[in-house]
Design a protein around this motif. Structure first.
Motif, PDB file in Angstrom:
ATOM      1  N   MET A   1      15.147  68.472 -37.587  1.00  0.00           N
ATOM      2  CA  MET A   1      13.681  68.547 -37.701  1.00  0.00           C
ATOM      3  C   MET A   1      13.174  69.537 -36.667  1.00  0.00           C
ATOM      4  O   MET A   1      13.339  69.329 -35.475  1.00  0.00           O
ATOM      5  N   GLY A   2      12.545  70.625 -37.094  1.00  0.00           N
ATOM      6  CA  GLY A   2      12.092  71.651 -36.182  1.00  0.00           C
ATOM      7  C   GLY A   2      10.618  71.546 -35.889  1.00  0.00           C
ATOM      8  O   GLY A   2       9.804  72.241 -36.496  1.00  0.00           O
ATOM      9  N   GLN A   3      10.264  70.654 -34.974  1.00  0.00           N
ATOM     10  CA  GLN A   3       8.863  70.540 -34.628  1.00  0.00           C
ATOM     11  C   GLN A   3       8.710  70.080 -33.193  1.00  0.00           C
ATOM     12  O   GLN A   3       9.598  69.464 -32.607  1.00  0.00           O
ATOM     13  N   ARG A   4       7.530  70.407 -32.617  1.00  0.00           N
ATOM     14  CA  ARG A   4       7.201  69.958 -31.272  1.00  0.00           C
ATOM     15  C   ARG A   4       6.530  68.592 -31.381  1.00  0.00           C
ATOM     16  O   ARG A   4       5.560  68.433 -32.121  1.00  0.00           O
ATOM     17  N   ALA A 112       2.552  71.242 -46.142  1.00  0.00           N
ATOM     18  CA  ALA A 112       2.660  71.487 -44.695  1.00  0.00           C
ATOM     19  C   ALA A 112       3.872  70.792 -44.089  1.00  0.00           C
ATOM     20  O   ALA A 112       3.811  70.280 -42.971  1.00  0.00           O
ATOM     21  N   LEU A 113       4.982  70.793 -44.805  1.00  0.00           N
ATOM     22  CA  LEU A 113       6.199  70.127 -44.340  1.00  0.00           C
ATOM     23  C   LEU A 113       7.350  71.097 -44.093  1.00  0.00           C
ATOM     24  O   LEU A 113       8.090  70.965 -43.103  1.00  0.00           O
ATOM     25  N   LEU A 114       7.520  72.092 -44.958  1.00  0.00           N
ATOM     26  CA  LEU A 114       8.701  72.946 -44.863  1.00  0.00           C
ATOM     27  C   LEU A 114       8.792  73.685 -43.531  1.00  0.00           C
ATOM     28  O   LEU A 114       9.893  73.930 -43.029  1.00  0.00           O
ATOM     29  N   HIS A 115       7.652  74.034 -42.947  1.00  0.00           N
ATOM     30  CA  HIS A 115       7.714  74.768 -41.675  1.00  0.00           C
ATOM     31  C   HIS A 115       8.080  73.873 -40.493  1.00  0.00           C
ATOM     32  O   HIS A 115       8.240  74.352 -39.375  1.00  0.00           O
ATOM     33  N   HIS A 116       8.248  72.581 -40.762  1.00  0.00           N
ATOM     34  CA  HIS A 116       8.753  71.659 -39.748  1.00  0.00           C
ATOM     35  C   HIS A 116      10.260  71.438 -39.889  1.00  0.00           C
ATOM     36  O   HIS A 116      10.849  70.722 -39.068  1.00  0.00           O
ATOM     37  N   LEU A 117      10.869  72.018 -40.910  1.00  0.00           N
ATOM     38  CA  LEU A 117      12.281  71.771 -41.198  1.00  0.00           C
ATOM     39  C   LEU A 117      13.112  73.040 -41.023  1.00  0.00           C
ATOM     40  O   LEU A 117      12.691  74.124 -41.426  1.00  0.00           O
ATOM     41  N   ALA A 118      14.290  72.904 -40.455  1.00  0.00           N
ATOM     42  CA  ALA A 118      15.247  74.001 -40.424  1.00  0.00           C
ATOM     43  C   ALA A 118      15.723  74.289 -41.839  1.00  0.00           C
ATOM     44  O   ALA A 118      15.576  73.461 -42.743  1.00  0.00           O
TER      45      ALA A 118
END
Length: 207
Positions: A1-4, A112-118
């Motif tokens: 999961m790529g998010q802050r 607004a989910l894909l930009h949180h995922l590798a």
């Protein structure tokens, strides 16, 4: 999961703060436009909303069979309290927890989910969602995007986003490569009150 998720970014996991932030940016008109021009839902269809958050989109939909799924328990609790029996609200991972519902959904929303995922996570998710689609069903995604000659304010906002996997249009399209889908795209530069660029993909199984 790529998010802050630490520090100030933790605030967006709180439903009331998340909702207030979104609507201060103009989410009301943005969601309505997204529903009308991209999702295009018909009454009675079966819809899956992946990463649904507090299920804000449900207020803009016609009467249909709605399932919202999110890994944030607070968002799902808020959605259940607000929307009651208008839908089914699940805590979980759509890629893992809905396998028994293969080929049952007419419309799958991934907002607004894909930009949180590798890449690996996003590809795995989209492949799983494709299996949940009916033959004539659609997957619709929307995320912020990197564009050529992008406005400086948009670049700054992208840099500050809690998701760290914002992609170019080609990067998002690459996530669907090899899945047997036909993809229509839309780019919006005026969906919110602040400078922001959105990239939409509308994917159908190839005929």
């Amino acid at each position: 999961m790529g998010q802050r998720i630490s520090g100030i970014y933790r605030l967006i996991t709180i439903p009331s703060i998340y909702k207030g932030l979104m609507f201060s940016l103009g989410a009301d008109n943005a969601i309505a436009r997204y529903v009308n021009e991209a999702l295009r839902p018909s009454p009675g269809l079966k819809m899956l909303d992946v990463g649904c958050g507090p299920a804000n989109v449900l207020s803009y939909l016609p009467a249909l069979d709605y399932t919202g799924i999110d890994m944030n328990e607070k968002h799902i609790a808020y959605a259940r309290e607000r929307h009651g029996d208008r839908g089914r609200f699940l805590v979980g991972n759509a890629a893992e927890d809905l396998k028994q519902e293969e080929a049952t959904f007419d419309l799958i929303n991934v907002s607004a989910l894909l930009h949180h995922l590798a890449d690996k996570e996003a590809i795995s998710l989209l492949a799983s969602l494709t299996r949940l689609l009916k033959p004539e069903g659609r997957i619709v995604t929307i995320d912020n995007v990197w564009l050529p000659r992008q406005r400086a304010a948009v670049k700054l906002i992208n840099t500050l986003d809690s998701g760290v996997n914002i992609r170019t249009p080609e990067g998002y399209l690459g996530l669907l490569s090899g899945m047997g889908l036909e993809v229509e795209t839309i780019t919006w530069n005026d969906l919110l009150r602040v400078p922001y660029d959105h990239f939409v993909m509308i994917a159908r199984k190839a005929s």
